[in-house]
Design a protein around this motif. Structure first.
Motif, PDB file in Angstrom:
ATOM      1  N   GLU A   1      67.278  48.485  46.237  1.00  0.00           N
ATOM      2  CA  GLU A   1      66.428  46.956  45.649  1.00  0.00           C
ATOM      3  C   GLU A   1      65.284  46.320  46.084  1.00  0.00           C
ATOM      4  O   GLU A   1      64.138  45.443  45.486  1.00  0.00           O
ATOM      5  CB  GLU A   1      68.149  46.193  46.661  1.00  0.00           C
ATOM      6  CG  GLU A   1      68.896  46.283  45.927  1.00  0.00           C
ATOM      7  CD  GLU A   1      70.567  45.266  46.414  1.00  0.00           C
ATOM      8  OE1 GLU A   1      70.071  44.434  46.997  1.00  0.00           O
ATOM      9  OE2 GLU A   1      70.982  45.680  46.173  1.00  0.00           O
ATOM     10  N   GLN A   2      64.337  46.787  47.337  1.00  0.00           N
ATOM     11  CA  GLN A   2      63.639  46.777  47.669  1.00  0.00           C
ATOM     12  C   GLN A   2      62.854  46.922  47.062  1.00  0.00           C
ATOM     13  O   GLN A   2      61.539  46.905  46.722  1.00  0.00           O
ATOM     14  CB  GLN A   2      63.542  46.515  49.500  1.00  0.00           C
ATOM     15  CG  GLN A   2      64.315  45.471  50.529  1.00  0.00           C
ATOM     16  CD  GLN A   2      63.860  45.892  51.752  1.00  0.00           C
ATOM     17  OE1 GLN A   2      62.707  45.762  51.473  1.00  0.00           O
ATOM     18  NE2 GLN A   2      64.930  45.422  52.540  1.00  0.00           N
ATOM     19  N   LEU A   3      62.762  48.816  47.163  1.00  0.00           N
ATOM     20  CA  LEU A   3      61.671  49.338  46.386  1.00  0.00           C
ATOM     21  C   LEU A   3      61.459  48.945  44.489  1.00  0.00           C
ATOM     22  O   LEU A   3      60.323  49.001  44.747  1.00  0.00           O
ATOM     23  CB  LEU A   3      62.178  50.655  46.707  1.00  0.00           C
ATOM     24  CG  LEU A   3      61.392  52.076  45.657  1.00  0.00           C
ATOM     25  CD1 LEU A   3      59.929  52.732  45.835  1.00  0.00           C
ATOM     26  CD2 LEU A   3      61.577  53.117  45.629  1.00  0.00           C
ATOM     27  N   VAL A   4      62.465  48.356  44.701  1.00  0.00           N
ATOM     28  CA  VAL A   4      62.528  48.208  42.732  1.00  0.00           C
ATOM     29  C   VAL A   4      62.135  46.961  42.426  1.00  0.00           C
ATOM     30  O   VAL A   4      61.444  46.745  41.961  1.00  0.00           O
ATOM     31  CB  VAL A   4      64.141  48.430  42.502  1.00  0.00           C
ATOM     32  CG1 VAL A   4      63.298  47.662  41.068  1.00  0.00           C
ATOM     33  CG2 VAL A   4      64.139  50.032  42.185  1.00  0.00           C
ATOM     34  N   ALA A   5      62.162  46.227  43.888  1.00  0.00           N
ATOM     35  CA  ALA A   5      61.234  44.511  43.611  1.00  0.00           C
ATOM     36  C   ALA A   5      60.089  44.964  44.292  1.00  0.00           C
ATOM     37  O   ALA A   5      59.217  44.308  43.214  1.00  0.00           O
ATOM     38  CB  ALA A   5      62.478  43.779  45.146  1.00  0.00           C
ATOM     39  N   ALA A   6      59.950  45.373  44.786  1.00  0.00           N
ATOM     40  CA  ALA A   6      57.770  45.863  44.701  1.00  0.00           C
ATOM     41  C   ALA A   6      57.368  45.993  43.733  1.00  0.00           C
ATOM     42  O   ALA A   6      56.202  45.793  44.060  1.00  0.00           O
ATOM     43  CB  ALA A   6      57.586  46.435  46.677  1.00  0.00           C
ATOM     44  N   ALA A   7      58.233  47.266  42.908  1.00  0.00           N
ATOM     45  CA  ALA A   7      57.403  47.653  42.077  1.00  0.00           C
ATOM     46  C   ALA A   7      57.582  47.264  41.223  1.00  0.00           C
ATOM     47  O   ALA A   7      56.484  47.122  40.212  1.00  0.00           O
ATOM     48  CB  ALA A   7      58.351  48.983  42.192  1.00  0.00           C
ATOM     49  N   ARG A   8      58.810  45.612  40.830  1.00  0.00           N
ATOM     50  CA  ARG A   8      58.278  45.259  39.986  1.00  0.00           C
ATOM     51  C   ARG A   8      57.556  43.683  40.350  1.00  0.00           C
ATOM     52  O   ARG A   8      56.432  43.831  39.342  1.00  0.00           O
ATOM     53  CB  ARG A   8      59.467  44.455  39.893  1.00  0.00           C
ATOM     54  CG  ARG A   8      59.258  43.627  38.658  1.00  0.00           C
ATOM     55  CD  ARG A   8      60.937  42.665  39.006  1.00  0.00           C
ATOM     56  NE  ARG A   8      62.093  43.781  38.629  1.00  0.00           N
ATOM     57  CZ  ARG A   8      63.079  43.920  39.610  1.00  0.00           C
ATOM     58  NH1 ARG A   8      63.527  42.849  40.483  1.00  0.00           N
ATOM     59  NH2 ARG A   8      64.091  44.977  39.141  1.00  0.00           N
ATOM     60  N   GLU A   9      57.473  43.437  41.604  1.00  0.00           N
ATOM     61  CA  GLU A   9      56.303  42.192  42.122  1.00  0.00           C
ATOM     62  C   GLU A   9      54.581  43.239  42.157  1.00  0.00           C
ATOM     63  O   GLU A   9      53.617  42.362  41.222  1.00  0.00           O
ATOM     64  CB  GLU A   9      55.844  41.714  43.229  1.00  0.00           C
ATOM     65  CG  GLU A   9      57.467  41.402  43.664  1.00  0.00           C
ATOM     66  CD  GLU A   9      57.851  39.510  42.586  1.00  0.00           C
ATOM     67  OE1 GLU A   9      56.294  39.210  42.396  1.00  0.00           O
ATOM     68  OE2 GLU A   9      58.775  39.437  42.653  1.00  0.00           O
ATOM     69  N   ILE A  10      54.643  44.707  41.810  1.00  0.00           N
ATOM     70  CA  ILE A  10      53.201  45.507  41.785  1.00  0.00           C
ATOM     71  C   ILE A  10      52.358  45.285  40.401  1.00  0.00           C
ATOM     72  O   ILE A  10      51.615  45.631  40.113  1.00  0.00           O
ATOM     73  CB  ILE A  10      52.868  45.992  42.531  1.00  0.00           C
ATOM     74  CG1 ILE A  10      53.031  46.252  43.880  1.00  0.00           C
ATOM     75  CG2 ILE A  10      52.054  46.986  42.270  1.00  0.00           C
ATOM     76  CD1 ILE A  10      53.310  47.742  44.546  1.00  0.00           C
ATOM     77  N   SER A  11      53.817  45.547  39.711  1.00  0.00           N
ATOM     78  CA  SER A  11      53.987  46.161  37.956  1.00  0.00           C
ATOM     79  C   SER A  11      53.488  44.275  37.818  1.00  0.00           C
ATOM     80  O   SER A  11      52.429  44.350  36.582  1.00  0.00           O
ATOM     81  CB  SER A  11      54.738  46.179  37.798  1.00  0.00           C
ATOM     82  OG  SER A  11      54.873  47.235  37.952  1.00  0.00           O
ATOM     83  N   ALA A  12      53.658  43.472  38.066  1.00  0.00           N
ATOM     84  CA  ALA A  12      53.445  42.180  37.258  1.00  0.00           C
ATOM     85  C   ALA A  12      51.516  41.719  37.618  1.00  0.00           C
ATOM     86  O   ALA A  12      51.131  40.483  36.657  1.00  0.00           O
ATOM     87  CB  ALA A  12      54.626  41.314  38.289  1.00  0.00           C
ATOM     88  N   ALA A  13      51.490  41.917  38.706  1.00  0.00           N
ATOM     89  CA  ALA A  13      49.799  41.712  39.102  1.00  0.00           C
ATOM     90  C   ALA A  13      49.480  42.647  38.807  1.00  0.00           C
ATOM     91  O   ALA A  13      48.298  41.927  37.168  1.00  0.00           O
ATOM     92  CB  ALA A  13      50.223  42.223  40.753  1.00  0.00           C
TER      93      ALA A  13
END
Length: 254
Positions: free
Chosen positions: A237-249
């Motif tokens: 969950e934390q890995l995917v959430a971090a990847a999602r935030e970076i991708s949004a940026a």
């Protein structure tokens, strides 16, 4: 055979026109030069601006060729820019998981580490930035194989060298792992590159959804994987959430 797509032809004409002059052009100039209705020209230029192929001056509202066009010639995102935009989330991910965090990009048949956050437990560690790892044996590499097939070789063309007793060395087995990674949204490494060291990695997407890199957590296999070899759910969950935030940026970047 279908004919040419008019909207693409018009977009190409806009880019050629902007590239033919050393000054920014206004919307009316563009529309007149290309003999397009103003609303049509505006729709095209706005779309090109949104994907970064055209820049708009905030004061004059005039247009010039955008910085994203340079990505096409250099093979994607600048790794230093990618690292800069991912650093805060990488640091946060290391702090919340207690694991090392790696950021990797495709590099001629391998994955190159462009950022490394140390495991925050004070144990001796060596910097891995600049290191290249095999695509088939590392979580970052398998993530790129699964989600960025254009930037990486097909599994059948890889040298499936055995690094540990767990390394996947057949095309069939590797393709099965890649299929599983696509379904889960992340790729795994259960000690396949370094004995006793595991990892998990998720893709980083830029404008248009193109995968430009991967972020992964790395640590002792038993810290990442529980009984049955499954990645601990809170880590996923934390890995995917971090990847999602970076991708949004990355997607929001010009």
């Amino acid at each position: 055979m279908p004919g040419a797509i008019q909207s693409i032809e018009r977009a190409a004409a806009v880019l050629r026109l902007l590239g033919s002059t050393d000054r920014p052009l206004g919307l009316n100039e563009l529309a007149a030069a290309l003999d397009l209705p103003r609303p049509t020209a505006h729709g095209i230029i706005r779309t090109l601006r949104d994907v970064g192929f055209v820049d708009q001056d905030v004061v004059s509202s005039r247009y010039r060729l955008g910085s994203a066009l340079h990505e096409l010639g250099r093979g994607g995102w600048d790794r230093h820019d990618l690292r800069a935009r991912a650093m805060n989330w990488a640091d946060s991910l290391a702090g919340s998981t207690g694991l090392a965090v790696h950021l990797g990009v495709p590099a001629k048949g391998a994955v190159r580490l462009v950022h490394h956050v140390f495991r925050p437990d004070g144990t001796p560690q060596r910097i891995r930035t600049g290191e290249e790892q095999p695509l088939h044996a590392s979580a970052l590499g398998k993530c790129l194989l699964a989600f960025s097939p254009v930037a990486t070789p097909p599994a059948r063309d890889l040298d499936l060298q055995r690094w540990t007793g767990r390394t996947c060395v057949t095309v069939t087995a590797l393709e099965a792992q890649l299929t599983l990674a696509r379904r889960r949204g992340w790729a795994s490494d259960t000690g396949e590159y370094e004995s006793g060291v595991g990892g998990a990695a998720a893709p980083l997407r830029a404008s248009g959804g193109i995968v430009v890199g991967a972020i992964g957590v790395v640590g002792p296999v038993e810290d990442l994987y529980g009984i049955g070899g499954e990645l601990r759910p809170w880590l996923a969950e934390q890995l995917v959430a971090a990847a999602r935030e970076i991708s949004a940026a990355l997607m929001a970047s010009p």
